[in-house]
Write a protein that holds these residues in place. Structure first.
Motif, PDB file in Angstrom:
ATOM      1  N   GLN A 289       7.986 -18.364  27.674  1.00  0.00           N
ATOM      2  CA  GLN A 289       7.153 -17.629  28.616  1.00  0.00           C
ATOM      3  C   GLN A 289       5.676 -17.806  28.257  1.00  0.00           C
ATOM      4  O   GLN A 289       5.292 -17.790  27.109  1.00  0.00           O
ATOM      5  CB  GLN A 289       7.486 -16.129  28.586  1.00  0.00           C
ATOM      6  CG  GLN A 289       8.895 -15.807  29.009  1.00  0.00           C
ATOM      7  CD  GLN A 289       9.914 -15.982  27.893  1.00  0.00           C
ATOM      8  OE1 GLN A 289       9.571 -16.136  26.743  1.00  0.00           O
ATOM      9  NE2 GLN A 289      11.179 -15.978  28.260  1.00  0.00           N
ATOM     10  N   GLY A 290       4.878 -17.923  29.318  1.00  0.00           N
ATOM     11  CA  GLY A 290       3.438 -17.978  29.134  1.00  0.00           C
ATOM     12  C   GLY A 290       2.886 -19.366  28.871  1.00  0.00           C
ATOM     13  O   GLY A 290       1.684 -19.562  28.905  1.00  0.00           O
ATOM     14  N   VAL A 291       3.758 -20.335  28.580  1.00  0.00           N
ATOM     15  CA  VAL A 291       3.280 -21.692  28.314  1.00  0.00           C
ATOM     16  C   VAL A 291       2.926 -22.372  29.631  1.00  0.00           C
ATOM     17  O   VAL A 291       1.874 -22.983  29.754  1.00  0.00           O
ATOM     18  CB  VAL A 291       4.340 -22.500  27.522  1.00  0.00           C
ATOM     19  CG1 VAL A 291       3.886 -23.925  27.333  1.00  0.00           C
ATOM     20  CG2 VAL A 291       4.608 -21.831  26.175  1.00  0.00           C
ATOM     21  N   ILE A 292       3.803 -22.269  30.602  1.00  0.00           N
ATOM     22  CA  ILE A 292       3.540 -22.757  31.956  1.00  0.00           C
ATOM     23  C   ILE A 292       3.554 -21.538  32.865  1.00  0.00           C
ATOM     24  O   ILE A 292       4.570 -20.850  32.981  1.00  0.00           O
ATOM     25  CB  ILE A 292       4.620 -23.777  32.425  1.00  0.00           C
ATOM     26  CG1 ILE A 292       4.682 -24.974  31.504  1.00  0.00           C
ATOM     27  CG2 ILE A 292       4.365 -24.183  33.869  1.00  0.00           C
ATOM     28  CD1 ILE A 292       3.458 -25.847  31.519  1.00  0.00           C
ATOM     29  N   ASP A 293       2.452 -21.247  33.504  1.00  0.00           N
ATOM     30  CA  ASP A 293       2.320 -20.070  34.354  1.00  0.00           C
ATOM     31  C   ASP A 293       3.247 -20.193  35.564  1.00  0.00           C
ATOM     32  O   ASP A 293       3.177 -21.177  36.314  1.00  0.00           O
ATOM     33  CB  ASP A 293       0.868 -19.927  34.788  1.00  0.00           C
ATOM     34  CG  ASP A 293       0.608 -18.650  35.572  1.00  0.00           C
ATOM     35  OD1 ASP A 293       1.556 -17.887  35.838  1.00  0.00           O
ATOM     36  OD2 ASP A 293      -0.558 -18.425  35.913  1.00  0.00           O
ATOM     37  N   ALA A 294       4.108 -19.184  35.745  1.00  0.00           N
ATOM     38  CA  ALA A 294       5.057 -19.198  36.861  1.00  0.00           C
ATOM     39  C   ALA A 294       4.345 -19.208  38.209  1.00  0.00           C
ATOM     40  O   ALA A 294       4.910 -19.657  39.199  1.00  0.00           O
ATOM     41  CB  ALA A 294       5.991 -17.996  36.767  1.00  0.00           C
TER      42      ALA A 294
ATOM     43  N   LEU B 133       9.442 -26.084  37.903  1.00  0.00           N
ATOM     44  CA  LEU B 133      10.342 -25.905  36.766  1.00  0.00           C
ATOM     45  C   LEU B 133      11.328 -24.763  37.012  1.00  0.00           C
ATOM     46  O   LEU B 133      12.509 -24.874  36.683  1.00  0.00           O
ATOM     47  CB  LEU B 133       9.546 -25.656  35.486  1.00  0.00           C
ATOM     48  CG  LEU B 133       8.730 -26.843  34.988  1.00  0.00           C
ATOM     49  CD1 LEU B 133       7.788 -26.417  33.869  1.00  0.00           C
ATOM     50  CD2 LEU B 133       9.624 -27.978  34.527  1.00  0.00           C
ATOM     51  N   GLU B 134      10.847 -23.659  37.612  1.00  0.00           N
ATOM     52  CA  GLU B 134      11.733 -22.538  37.924  1.00  0.00           C
ATOM     53  C   GLU B 134      12.830 -22.939  38.896  1.00  0.00           C
ATOM     54  O   GLU B 134      13.948 -22.428  38.831  1.00  0.00           O
ATOM     55  CB  GLU B 134      10.934 -21.378  38.517  1.00  0.00           C
ATOM     56  CG  GLU B 134      10.198 -20.564  37.481  1.00  0.00           C
ATOM     57  CD  GLU B 134       9.475 -19.372  38.108  1.00  0.00           C
ATOM     58  OE1 GLU B 134       9.548 -19.172  39.342  1.00  0.00           O
ATOM     59  OE2 GLU B 134       8.818 -18.657  37.336  1.00  0.00           O
TER      60      GLU B 134
END
Length: 155
Positions: free
Chosen positions: A42-47, A55-56
């Motif tokens: 979490q937090g590495v690639i902003d959703a 990615l999601e």
């Protein structure tokens, strides 16, 4: 390719030291790669970004191109060993931040700027070339690294 890990607990100066090392190597015309270990996804690639949404949705790979760089994000569990092998021949020096228990040659930073002294010897590190405290040893570390990185011996 020369490989060096920089390890230590949080806030010991690992990132700062690697930044200095990269600058030194680039000033000598070396090709440099850095692999950084992060303990969270979490937090590495902003959703909220396009890359995060791809990615999601399950994309195996996303590539973000800007005018001056490419960011490649793979949706797979990382293997440091495979990444190191893939970089052989591409770079002159690989710096790895973290991965304390790996077997590559390493520098251990021993003082946390927020938590005080940390006893890294208790975690059983192997292949330690040097212990250092960034509060006092930065100049000596960089001098040692300059000599180490100039040596033709590779890992």
């Amino acid at each position: 390719m020369k490989v060096l890990q920089v390890v230590g607990f949080k806030n010991t100066g690992k990132t700062t030291l690697i930044q200095r090392m990269v600058a030194l190597l680039k000033s000598k015309g070396k090709r440099v790669a850095v692999i950084k270990h992060h303990h969270l996804d979490q937090g590495v690639i902003d959703a909220g970004t396009d890359t995060g949404s791809f990615l999601e949705e399950g994309a195996d790979l996303t590539i973000l191109n800007t005018p001056n760089m490419t960011v490649r994000t793979e949706n797979v569990q990382p293997s440091l060993e495979v990444q190191v092998m893939q970089l052989a021949g591409e770079v002159d020096v690989l710096l790895i931040e973290g991965y304390k228990r790996e077997e590559y040659p390493k520098i251990v930073l021993t003082h946390s700027f927020t938590d005080g002294h940390t006893n890294v010897d208790k975690i059983g590190l192997r292949n330690v070339l040097k212990h250092a405290d960034m509060r006092y040893d930065e100049g000596n570390i960089i001098q040692w690294f300059d000599e180490w990185s100039s040596d033709d011996e590779t890992v």
